[in-house]
Design an enzyme around this catalytic site. Structure first.
Site, short mmCIF file in Angstrom:
data_model
loop_
_atom_site.label_atom_id
_atom_site.label_comp_id
_atom_site.label_asym_id
_atom_site.label_seq_id
_atom_site.Cartn_x
_atom_site.Cartn_y
_atom_site.Cartn_z
N GLU A 183 22.41 -0.08 3.68
CA GLU A 183 22.17 0.62 2.40
C GLU A 183 22.82 2.00 2.32
O GLU A 183 22.21 2.99 1.93
CB GLU A 183 20.64 0.73 2.17
CG GLU A 183 19.95 -0.63 2.20
CD GLU A 183 18.44 -0.56 2.10
OE1 GLU A 183 17.91 0.54 1.91
OE2 GLU A 183 17.80 -1.61 2.22
N GLU A 304 18.08 -11.10 2.93
CA GLU A 304 16.69 -10.69 2.66
C GLU A 304 16.15 -11.30 1.35
O GLU A 304 15.41 -10.69 0.62
CB GLU A 304 16.58 -9.16 2.61
CG GLU A 304 17.14 -8.48 3.85
CD GLU A 304 16.94 -6.99 3.86
OE1 GLU A 304 16.16 -6.49 3.03
OE2 GLU A 304 17.56 -6.30 4.70
O1 G3I Z 1 0.50 -0.22 7.58
C1 G3I Z 1 0.88 1.15 7.74
C2 G3I Z 1 -0.26 2.06 7.33
O2 G3I Z 1 -1.36 1.87 8.22
C3 G3I Z 1 0.21 3.53 7.40
O3 G3I Z 1 -0.83 4.37 6.97
C4 G3I Z 1 1.45 3.68 6.50
C5 G3I Z 1 1.97 5.10 6.51
O4 G3I Z 1 2.79 5.28 7.65
O5 G3I Z 1 2.48 2.80 6.95
C6 G3I Z 1 2.07 1.43 6.86
O6 G3I Z 1 3.12 0.60 7.35
C7 G3I Z 1 4.23 0.49 6.47
C8 G3I Z 1 4.52 -0.99 6.33
O7 G3I Z 1 5.75 -1.22 5.62
C9 G3I Z 1 3.37 -1.68 5.59
O8 G3I Z 1 3.74 -3.00 5.39
C10 G3I Z 1 5.38 1.20 7.13
O9 G3I Z 1 5.17 2.59 7.12
C11 G3I Z 1 6.66 0.90 6.36
O10 G3I Z 1 7.79 1.41 7.07
C12 G3I Z 1 6.86 -0.61 6.23
O11 G3I Z 1 7.92 -0.81 5.34
C13 G3I Z 1 8.94 -1.71 5.76
C14 G3I Z 1 10.23 -1.14 5.15
O12 G3I Z 1 11.31 -2.05 5.31
C15 G3I Z 1 10.62 0.16 5.84
O13 G3I Z 1 10.88 -0.10 7.20
C16 G3I Z 1 8.63 -3.10 5.20
O14 G3I Z 1 7.55 -3.69 5.90
C17 G3I Z 1 9.87 -3.98 5.31
O15 G3I Z 1 9.67 -5.23 4.68
C18 G3I Z 1 11.06 -3.29 4.64
O16 G3I Z 1 12.19 -4.09 4.78
C19 G3I Z 1 13.36 -3.53 4.16
C20 G3I Z 1 14.55 -3.87 5.06
O17 G3I Z 1 14.31 -3.36 6.35
C21 G3I Z 1 15.84 -3.33 4.44
N1 G3I Z 1 16.03 -3.85 3.08
C22 G3I Z 1 14.88 -3.59 2.19
C23 G3I Z 1 13.61 -4.18 2.78
C24 G3I Z 1 12.44 -4.00 1.84
O18 G3I Z 1 12.20 -2.63 1.65
#
Ligand code: G3I
Length: 400
Positions: A183, A304
Site C-alpha cells: 500500500e 485479500e
Molecule cells: O483486539 C485488539 C484490542 O484488544 C485492542 O484494544 C486494539 C487496540 O490495539 O487492537 C485490537 O486488535 C486489532 C485487530 O485488528 C482486531 O481485529 C489490531 O490492533 C489491528 O492491528 C488489527 O487490524 C488488522 C489490520 O490489518 C492491521 O494490521 C486486521 O486484523 C487485518 O485484517 C488487516 O489486514 C489488512 C492487510 O494486512 C493489508 N490490507 C488491508 C487489510 C485490511 O485492513
C-alpha cells in the site's frame, strides 16, 4: 409567542420535516438501487462438492486458492482449521509476520523478535502440505509502539535491513511469496493533492526517501532468492475516477521499478470489494488493468478478496448480491492468464476483519466471506467454486 416568532418556528418545522423527508427518501432510493443489484434467477448452482483448491489447481491452469488466517484462530477452532485445510492450498498469516499486532507481536522491542506466531503458522502449513505467504515487510500500518521514537533517518536503513535479514532469513526457502511492500500508493483526494509520483507519505518514505521500495525488494531477493516478490495494494477495482487514478499511479510505480531493475515478480491485487458499489464494477476495466500489469512481465496474485455487505439490506437478496460480486469479479480476473492465485481475506464470517472495521448499521453479523459462522458453505462459496471451475483457457486480451 409573537407572530414573527411563530412564523420562524413554522418555517423551521417545515424545513426540518423536508430535510428529514429528503434524507429518508434518499435512503430509500439508495436501498432500492442496491436491491436492484439482485437477480433472483441467479441460483449459483454448483456441480459436486469438490473443494476450492481442487477446482483451482486443475490441468492447464494450476491456480492456487487460499485464504488469510490467524494462528490463534486455527489453534483454538478445530472445525475452522479443518475447513481451512480442506479448501486452501496457500495461506497468508493475517497478523503473524507484521511488525506489530496484538497477541505475540513479531517485534516486541527494537532488539527483539518473537517468531512464535509465525513459526506456528509455518508449522501448520507444513503439517498439512500447504504453501505459506509472507505479509508484510514494509507497511505504514502495524508498526510497533516503539517505532516512532526509535527509528530515525540515520538508523532507519539499519532497522529495515535488520528486520528483513532476520525475518526473511529465518523462513528462506519456505515462503511462496512475500508482500515486500504494502500500500505505498495514495488514494482518493490525497492522490491528487499529494506527490506527483502518487507515493503515500509513509514513515518509510519520510525516513528513507523514494528508494525505500527498491531497497526492500533487492534485500529480500538477496536473503531469499526463492520467494516470489510482490508489491501489494488496494482500491483498484471499480470504474471510478478515484480508482482509475490509483490504477495509473500503481502502473507508473511498477513501470518505474521494472525500468530500474528492481527484483519484483508479481503484483498483489487485494480486491477488498464493496457489494453496494457493484454497479461501478466493469469487467473490461479490470481486465485492461490486469493485462497492463501482465505486459510488464509481472504475475498477478489476488491477495485479500472479500465483499463487504455493510450497505446491503437484510433479506434473501443479501447473500445473492454478495455471491454475484464474487462470481462477476473472478470471471473477469481469471481470464487474465497472469493471475496465479486467488486468496480470500479469511474463509468464514466467524473470523473477518470486517466485523470490527466495517460493522453493519443494523448490528447484524456481517456476511462477507464464503462460509457462515458455523462453517457451512454459502452462495458466495458456490460463486467462487463456479468461477474456478468455469475458468476458461485464457484468450489473448485485445487492446481496445
Ligand atoms: O483486539 C485488539 C484490542 O484488544 C485492542 O484494544 C486494539 C487496540 O490495539 O487492537 C485490537 O486488535 C486489532 C485487530 O485488528 C482486531 O481485529 C489490531 O490492533 C489491528 O492491528 C488489527 O487490524 C488488522 C489490520 O490489518 C492491521 O494490521 C486486521 O486484523 C487485518 O485484517 C488487516 O489486514 C489488512 C492487510 O494486512 C493489508 N490490507 C488491508 C487489510 C485490511 O485492513
Amino acid at each position: 409567542m409573537s407572530k414573527q416568532t411563530r412564523r420562524h418556528f413554522l418555517w423551521l418545522t417545515v424545513g426540518t420535516l423536508t430535510a428529514l423527508g429528503s434524507v429518508s427518501v434518499n435512503a430509500e432510493i439508495k436501498r432500492q438501487q442496491i436491491l436492484a443489484l439482485d437477480d433472483p434467477k441467479r441460483r449459483f448452482k454448483v456441480v459436486e462438492k469438490t473443494s476450492l483448491k481442487h477446482r483451482a489447481f486443475k490441468k492447464g491452469r494450476k491456480l492456487l486458492y487460499g485464504a488469510a488466517v490467524r494462528h490463534d484462530q486455527i489453534a483454538q477452532d478445530g472445525l475452522y482449521a479443518q475447513n481451512i485445510v480442506n479448501e486452501c492450498a496457500i495461506l497468508t498469516p493475517e497478523w503473524a509476520l507484521k511488525w506489530h499486532t496484538p497477541n505475540k507481536p513479531l517485534r516486541p522491542s527494537p532488539l527483539e523478535f518473537d517468531f512464535s506466531a509465525a513459526d506456528a503458522s509455518l508449522a501448520f502449513t507444513q503439517t498439512h502440505g500447504l504453501l505459506l505467504r509472507g505479509h508484510t515487510l514494509v507497511w505504514h500500518h502495524s508498526l510497533p509502539p516503539w517505532f516512532k521514537n526509535t527509528v530515525t533517518k540515520q538508523n532507519a536503513k539499519g532497522y529495515l535491513e535488520q528486520h528483513i535479514r532476520a525475518v526473511v532469513g529465518r523462513y528462506a526457502g519456505k515462503i511462496h511469496s512475500w508482500d515486500v511492500v504494502n500500500e505505498a500508493i495514495e488514494e482518493g483526494y490525497l492522490l491528487h493533492k499529494g506527490r506527483r509520483d502518487g507515493l503515500r507519505n509513509t514513515p518509510w518514505l519520510e525516513l528513507l526517501g523514494t528508494n525505500y521500495i527498491d531497497y526492500a525488494f533487492r534485500l529480500t531477493r538477496e536473503v531469499d532468492p526463492k520467494a516470489l516478490l510482490v508489491y501489494n495494494d488496494y482500491g483498484l477495482d471499480y470504474d471510478t475516477y478515484e480508482d482509475e487514478a490509483k490504477r495509473n499511479a500503481v502502473l507508473r510505480l511498477l513501470k518505474h521499478l521494472k525500468s530500474k531493475g528492481t527484483p519484483i515478480d508479481a503484483f498483489g491485487m487485494q480486491a477488498h470489494l464493496d457489494a453496494s458499489k457493484h454497479r461501478a464494477f466493469k469487467p473490461a476495466v479490470l481486465r485492461k488493468f490486469l493485462r497492463n500489469i501482465a505486459d510488464l512481465g509481472l504475475k498477478i496474485m489476488i491477495t485479500e478478496l472479500d465483499v463487504t455487505d455493510k450497505e446491503i439490506p437484510l433479506g434473501p437478496e443479501r447473500d445473492r448480491i454478495v455471491a454475484s460480486v464474487y462470481e462477476d469479479y473472478l470471471n473477469a480476473a481469471l481470464q487474465e492468464k497472469a493471475v496465479i492465485s486467488v486468496q480470500t481475506w479469511g474463509l468464514s464470517d466467524k473470523y473477518t476483519w470486517l466485523s470490527e472495521f466495517q460493522p453493519r448499521n443494523d448490528s447484524s453479523q456481517v456476511r462477507p466471506l464464503l462460509l457462515d459462522t458455523s462453517m457451512n458453505r454459502k452462495l458466495s462459496w458456490n460463486a467462487v467454486a463456479r468461477a474456478l471451475s468455469n475458468m476458461h483457457v485464457p484468450t489473448p486480451f485485445k487492446h481496445t
